[in-house]
Enzyme design. Structure first.
Site, PDB file in Angstrom:
ATOM      1  N   THR A  42     -15.511  14.768 -40.287  1.00 29.37           N
ATOM      2  CA  THR A  42     -15.524  16.169 -39.848  1.00 29.37           C
ATOM      3  C   THR A  42     -14.970  16.311 -38.436  1.00 29.37           C
ATOM      4  O   THR A  42     -14.588  17.402 -38.043  1.00 29.37           O
ATOM      5  CB  THR A  42     -16.960  16.735 -39.850  1.00 29.37           C
ATOM      6  N   ASP A  43     -14.942  15.208 -37.664  1.00 31.13           N
ATOM      7  CA  ASP A  43     -14.596  15.368 -36.231  1.00 31.13           C
ATOM      8  C   ASP A  43     -13.171  15.871 -36.038  1.00 31.13           C
ATOM      9  O   ASP A  43     -12.922  16.748 -35.209  1.00 31.13           O
ATOM     10  CB  ASP A  43     -14.877  14.089 -35.406  1.00 31.13           C
ATOM     11  N   GLY A 124     -14.391  -4.026 -38.393  1.00 29.88           N
ATOM     12  CA  GLY A 124     -14.031  -3.521 -39.719  1.00 29.88           C
ATOM     13  C   GLY A 124     -15.239  -3.144 -40.544  1.00 29.88           C
ATOM     14  O   GLY A 124     -15.165  -3.080 -41.764  1.00 29.88           O
ATOM     15  N   SER A 130     -13.863  -0.491 -32.635  1.00 35.93           N
ATOM     16  CA  SER A 130     -12.614  -0.196 -31.922  1.00 35.93           C
ATOM     17  C   SER A 130     -12.897   0.618 -30.666  1.00 35.93           C
ATOM     18  O   SER A 130     -12.410   0.298 -29.570  1.00 35.93           O
ATOM     19  CB  SER A 130     -11.663   0.600 -32.819  1.00 35.93           C
ATOM     20  N   ASP A 174     -16.352   8.574 -32.007  1.00 33.51           N
ATOM     21  CA  ASP A 174     -16.799   7.233 -31.595  1.00 33.51           C
ATOM     22  C   ASP A 174     -16.715   7.064 -30.076  1.00 33.51           C
ATOM     23  O   ASP A 174     -17.621   6.526 -29.438  1.00 33.51           O
ATOM     24  CB  ASP A 174     -15.957   6.153 -32.282  1.00 33.51           C
ATOM     25  N   TYR A 223      -6.985   6.637 -44.198  1.00 29.97           N
ATOM     26  CA  TYR A 223      -7.626   7.502 -43.198  1.00 29.97           C
ATOM     27  C   TYR A 223      -6.627   8.550 -42.700  1.00 29.97           C
ATOM     28  O   TYR A 223      -6.918   9.747 -42.685  1.00 29.97           O
ATOM     29  CB  TYR A 223      -8.151   6.654 -42.033  1.00 29.97           C
TER      30      TYR A 223
HETATM   31  C1  GLA Z   1     -13.756   6.707 -37.814  1.00 34.31           C
HETATM   32  C2  GLA Z   1     -13.048   7.525 -36.745  1.00 34.31           C
HETATM   33  C3  GLA Z   1     -13.881   8.741 -36.352  1.00 34.31           C
HETATM   34  C4  GLA Z   1     -14.345   9.531 -37.574  1.00 34.31           C
HETATM   35  C5  GLA Z   1     -14.924   8.608 -38.635  1.00 34.31           C
HETATM   36  C6  GLA Z   1     -15.250   9.325 -39.917  1.00 34.31           C
HETATM   37  O1  GLA Z   1     -14.903   6.128 -37.296  1.00 34.31           O
HETATM   38  O2  GLA Z   1     -12.819   6.729 -35.592  1.00 34.31           O
HETATM   39  O3  GLA Z   1     -13.168   9.548 -35.462  1.00 34.31           O
HETATM   40  O4  GLA Z   1     -13.308  10.304 -38.104  1.00 34.31           O
HETATM   41  O5  GLA Z   1     -14.057   7.529 -38.939  1.00 34.31           O
HETATM   42  O6  GLA Z   1     -16.281  10.238 -39.725  1.00 34.31           O
END
Ligand code: GLA
Length: 388
Positions: A42-43, A124, A130, A174, A223
């Site tokens: 959702t971000d 991972g 990351s 994150d 992604y």
């Molecule tokens: C990864 C991305 C985040 C977010 C999540 C899914 O962690 O780094 O920004 O999009 O996936 O919620």
């Protein structure tokens, strides 16, 4: 940003290792991994998220250099690079170079440094490894260069580094939680306004991360494809919704009324985002009221939505969630992070944690043929310098 406020203890072994490699006593910085309780994918649609930072972290020990050169040793990989310049290589060094180059491109005069990196956030695994590397490196390079930067700017710069250099078009979740988290709480973030509130996690609830051992890599394509689909969905519905900027602006009632006019796949992507946003708000409320029955139901709905509508789960994650739902002490279970492998997050009653782990581990291994890595996690604070 004052990096000096962070507590914690310098890892004596890390300092000794740095001295053996570089011959000087370093300063040490730490940034946490995270587990997202709800609010997945959702971000980048400017919705809401509810992650908690962990004590699992990335540590960076370092001393400044005066020649602008960056020498970075990874203990996890036992590899060394020099930089900051260098081509994208597809490994750990991309996160380091990406951050160093982004700092330079933003006009910060980085002095150069010798750095030693060590982390215990599984890689991972969907637990924010990351961002932990990026944020820890950014904190180290800024502080070792005598520079200050606003916490939000650090988070944004690290996100930009991952988007532009690493090639994963991640959102802000994150990096933001790595900068702003507080132990004992989850952080509800509105990814448009970037306003946030800390939501206490009841102290008798344990967060258990179950790694499916199916490795996910955000730079691997699916992604970024979801992000592109969200952009396509915005383009599709924007003419009908005045002022719409991102999928968070789509009203759930409008969506159902216009379902027949939207291609099915885009409809399901939008449906996940708008329903997940509502679930984040409800989850924050349920945690505050300690309504764990509701919290668990919301996690189950979130997982179904990610599996069926957003299509970012995988059979192993579905199995892990199904097993957890029948395990002793379970409150709620769902996949966490980017998906396509990685981990589930489980809220578990404190007294039943050992039974829970045993139940899930045994059955998962028998049924999937993979031995899961299970972490009973502790929530941690956001990033900073660790005082020596
Ligand atoms: C990864 C991305 C985040 C977010 C999540 C899914 O962690 O780094 O920004 O999009 O996936 O919620």
């Amino acid at each position: 940003m004052s990096l000096k406020v962070i507590g914690g203890e310098v890892d004596v072994a890390l300092t000794a290792r740095f001295v053996s490699l570089f011959g000087e006593t370093p300063r040490t910085y730490r940034a946490p991994g995270r587990v997202n309780l709800i609010g997945e994918h959702t971000d980048y649609s400017e919705g809401s998220v509810l992650p908690a930072a962990l004590t699992l972290s990335c540590w960076v020990a370092g001393v400044p250099r005066t020649d602008g050169v960056l020498v970075v040793h990874s203990d996890n990989f036992n590899e060394r690079i020099t930089g900051p310049a260098g081509a994208r290589a597809g490994g750990w060094e991309d996160y380091v170079r990406g951050v160093a180059l982004a700092l330079g491109a933003a006009g910060h005069r980085i002095s150069g440094a010798n750095l030693l990196i060590r982390g215990d956030v599984p890689m991972g695994a969907g637990l924010g490894s990351s961002a932990a590397v990026e944020v820890a490196v950014a904190c180290a390079l800024l502080d070792l260069s005598g520079l200050e930067m606003d916490r939000l700017d650090v988070a944004r710069l690290c996100q930009h580094a991952e988007n532009a250099f690493v090639g994963a078009r991640c959102g802000i979740m994150d990096q933001f939680v790595a900068m702003y988290a507080r132990a004992g709480t989850a952080l509800r973030l509105d990814c448009r306004s970037l306003e946030f509130e800390l939501v206490p996690i009841p102290d008798y609830v344990r967060l258990v991360a179950c790694n499916s051992m199916v490795r996910h890599r955000l730079a691997d394509g699916e992604y970024n494809r979801r992000r592109a689909e969200c952009e396509a969905a915005v383009a599709r519905v924007a003419p009908a919704i005045p002022g719409l900027r991102s999928l968070r602006d789509v009203d759930p009632t409008w969506l159902e009324a216009h379902r027949g006019e939207i291609p099915d796949r885009l409809y399901r992507r939008i449906k996940h985002v708008v329903t997940e946003n509502v679930r984040v708000l409800e989850m924050s409320d349920a945690l505050r009221r300690e309504d764990l029955g509701r919290a668990g139901a919301l996690m189950a709905e979130s997982h179904r939505s990610l599996r069926d509508d957003y299509e970012v789960s995988c059979p192993e994650l579905d199995l892990m969630v199904a097993l957890a739902d029948r395990a002793p002490g379970i409150i709620g279970a769902r996949m966490t992070g980017g998906g396509f492998g990685g981990s589930t997050v489980n809220l578990v009653h404190e007294g039943a944690v050992e039974d829970f782990c045993r139940y899930v581990a045994q059955r998962y291994e028998t049924q999937s043929g993979r031995r899961p890595d299970i972490h009973v996690t502790m929530t941690g604070d956001g990033a900073g310098r660790v005082m020596g």
